[in-house]
Write a protein that holds these residues in place. Structure first.
Motif, PDB file in Angstrom:
ATOM      1  N   TYR A   1       0.874  -1.194  -0.024  1.00 16.50           N
ATOM      2  CA  TYR A   1       0.134   0.066   0.094  1.00 16.50           C
ATOM      3  C   TYR A   1       0.902   1.234  -0.029  1.00 16.50           C
ATOM      4  O   TYR A   1       0.674   2.270  -0.735  1.00 16.50           O
ATOM      5  N   THR A   2       1.969   1.251   0.731  1.00 15.01           N
ATOM      6  CA  THR A   2       2.824   2.286   0.893  1.00 15.01           C
ATOM      7  C   THR A   2       3.716   2.765  -0.253  1.00 15.01           C
ATOM      8  O   THR A   2       4.159   3.809  -0.389  1.00 15.01           O
ATOM      9  N   HIS A   3       4.273   1.495  -0.729  1.00 11.50           N
ATOM     10  CA  HIS A   3       4.943   1.633  -2.012  1.00 11.50           C
ATOM     11  C   HIS A   3       4.654   0.776  -3.176  1.00 11.50           C
ATOM     12  O   HIS A   3       5.288  -0.172  -3.442  1.00 11.50           O
ATOM     13  N   PRO A   4       3.389   0.999  -3.841  1.00 13.11           N
ATOM     14  CA  PRO A   4       2.874   0.193  -4.574  1.00 13.11           C
ATOM     15  C   PRO A   4       3.612  -0.120  -5.953  1.00 13.11           C
ATOM     16  O   PRO A   4       3.727  -1.156  -6.401  1.00 13.11           O
ATOM     17  N   GLN A   5       4.502   0.882  -6.173  1.00 11.12           N
ATOM     18  CA  GLN A   5       5.388   0.680  -7.450  1.00 11.12           C
ATOM     19  C   GLN A   5       6.164  -0.249  -7.338  1.00 11.12           C
ATOM     20  O   GLN A   5       6.977  -0.619  -8.245  1.00 11.12           O
ATOM     21  N   GLU A   6       6.683  -0.446  -5.954  1.00  8.06           N
ATOM     22  CA  GLU A   6       7.614  -1.446  -5.833  1.00  8.06           C
ATOM     23  C   GLU A   6       7.430  -3.080  -6.052  1.00  8.06           C
ATOM     24  O   GLU A   6       8.047  -4.003  -5.951  1.00  8.06           O
ATOM     25  N   PHE A   7       6.023  -3.051  -5.887  1.00  5.61           N
ATOM     26  CA  PHE A   7       5.455  -4.520  -5.908  1.00  5.61           C
ATOM     27  C   PHE A   7       4.637  -4.706  -7.082  1.00  5.61           C
ATOM     28  O   PHE A   7       3.739  -5.470  -7.065  1.00  5.61           O
ATOM     29  N   GLU A   8       4.827  -4.134  -8.232  1.00  4.58           N
ATOM     30  CA  GLU A   8       3.958  -4.195  -9.552  1.00  4.58           C
ATOM     31  C   GLU A   8       4.587  -5.599 -10.110  1.00  4.58           C
ATOM     32  O   GLU A   8       3.728  -5.967 -10.886  1.00  4.58           O
ATOM     33  N   ASN A   9       5.671  -5.984  -9.908  1.00  9.08           N
ATOM     34  CA  ASN A   9       6.142  -7.175 -10.816  1.00  9.08           C
ATOM     35  C   ASN A   9       6.035  -8.425 -10.164  1.00  9.08           C
ATOM     36  O   ASN A   9       7.019  -9.368  -9.939  1.00  9.08           O
ATOM     37  N   LEU A  10       4.704  -8.692  -9.523  1.00 10.33           N
ATOM     38  CA  LEU A  10       4.401 -10.058  -8.881  1.00 10.33           C
ATOM     39  C   LEU A  10       4.112 -10.922  -9.921  1.00 10.33           C
ATOM     40  O   LEU A  10       3.830 -10.785 -11.011  1.00 10.33           O
ATOM     41  N   SER A  11       4.256 -12.305  -9.634  1.00 10.30           N
ATOM     42  CA  SER A  11       4.032 -13.269 -10.531  1.00 10.30           C
ATOM     43  C   SER A  11       2.647 -13.452 -10.756  1.00 10.30           C
ATOM     44  O   SER A  11       1.666 -12.784 -10.273  1.00 10.30           O
ATOM     45  N   GLU A  12       2.169 -13.969 -11.936  1.00  8.22           N
ATOM     46  CA  GLU A  12       0.662 -14.032 -12.317  1.00  8.22           C
ATOM     47  C   GLU A  12      -0.119 -14.781 -11.228  1.00  8.22           C
ATOM     48  O   GLU A  12      -1.291 -14.558 -10.817  1.00  8.22           O
ATOM     49  N   THR A  13       0.217 -15.634 -10.285  1.00  7.72           N
ATOM     50  CA  THR A  13      -0.339 -16.290  -9.452  1.00  7.72           C
ATOM     51  C   THR A  13      -0.748 -15.398  -8.025  1.00  7.72           C
ATOM     52  O   THR A  13      -1.745 -15.270  -7.765  1.00  7.72           O
ATOM     53  N   LEU A  14       0.470 -14.751  -7.538  1.00  8.26           N
ATOM     54  CA  LEU A  14       0.430 -13.857  -6.569  1.00  8.26           C
ATOM     55  C   LEU A  14      -0.474 -12.761  -7.037  1.00  8.26           C
ATOM     56  O   LEU A  14      -1.306 -12.415  -6.224  1.00  8.26           O
ATOM     57  N   LYS A  15      -0.333 -12.150  -8.237  1.00 10.85           N
ATOM     58  CA  LYS A  15      -1.366 -11.112  -8.714  1.00 10.85           C
ATOM     59  C   LYS A  15      -2.821 -11.587  -8.665  1.00 10.85           C
ATOM     60  O   LYS A  15      -3.803 -10.906  -8.308  1.00 10.85           O
ATOM     61  N   LYS A  16      -3.052 -12.862  -9.035  1.00 12.22           N
ATOM     62  CA  LYS A  16      -4.348 -13.206  -8.934  1.00 12.22           C
ATOM     63  C   LYS A  16      -5.236 -13.480  -7.535  1.00 12.22           C
ATOM     64  O   LYS A  16      -6.081 -13.307  -7.363  1.00 12.22           O
ATOM     65  N   PHE A  17      -4.067 -13.649  -6.358  1.00 17.24           N
ATOM     66  CA  PHE A  17      -4.597 -13.639  -5.153  1.00 17.24           C
ATOM     67  C   PHE A  17      -4.619 -12.150  -4.469  1.00 17.24           C
ATOM     68  O   PHE A  17      -5.080 -12.324  -3.498  1.00 17.24           O
ATOM     69  N   LYS A  18      -4.242 -11.404  -5.230  1.00 12.59           N
ATOM     70  CA  LYS A  18      -4.013  -9.835  -4.738  1.00 12.59           C
ATOM     71  C   LYS A  18      -5.438  -9.235  -4.818  1.00 12.59           C
ATOM     72  O   LYS A  18      -6.031  -9.272  -5.902  1.00 12.59           O
ATOM     73  N   LYS A  19      -6.167  -8.832  -3.848  1.00  9.59           N
ATOM     74  CA  LYS A  19      -7.423  -8.089  -3.845  1.00  9.59           C
ATOM     75  C   LYS A  19      -7.200  -6.685  -3.185  1.00  9.59           C
ATOM     76  O   LYS A  19      -6.788  -6.716  -2.179  1.00  9.59           O
TER      77      LYS A  19
END
Length: 125
Positions: free
Chosen positions: A71-89
């Motif tokens: 939340y505080t550093h969203p740009q640092e966590f943009e390159n997540l795997s497709e699996t982890l992106k699917k889990f992100k809400k």
């Protein structure tokens, strides 16, 4: 692959506990495990004894991993795997439905990166 909610919670809890030192446990209950920083700081306009970092909340079908650095550093966590992106809400919540070795490693690296970012910002020792 682990699909049992209690096993997922325990694995994620152990991963988070490996960062104790710069982080400390605020809540340790079966329904909520929460970590925070050890340095007094401001979170928004409110002074807190340590910045909120992460928590685990087991639900019926998944374990919720609330990860404040996303939340505080969203740009640092943009390159997540497709699996982890699917889990992100939302901005900082992950609904973890299963764990395998690759996902565990990615979550560990994500948490490590969050700790380093917070150290750099002076929020953690």
């Amino acid at each position: 692959m682990i699909k049992d909610i209690s096993e997922i919670r325990e694995k994620l809890k152990k991963t988070l506990e490996s960062f104790l030192g710069p982080l400390k446990v605020k809540v340790n209950k079966p329904a909520n495990f929460e970590l925070m920083g050890t340095i007094e700081t401001y979170q928004g306009k409110q002074k807190v004894e340590g910045i909120y970092f992460s928590s685990l909340v087991p639900k019926e079908k998944d374990v919720r991993l609330y990860f404040f650095p996303a939340y505080t550093h969203p740009q640092e966590f943009e390159n997540l795997s497709e699996t982890l992106k699917k889990f992100k809400k939302g901005k900082s919540c992950f609904h973890i439905k299963y764990l395998d070795e690759e996902l565990e490693n990615e979550i560990q690296n994500m948490i490590s990166k969050g700790v380093e970012l917070y150290k750099k910002d002076g929020w953690l020792e």
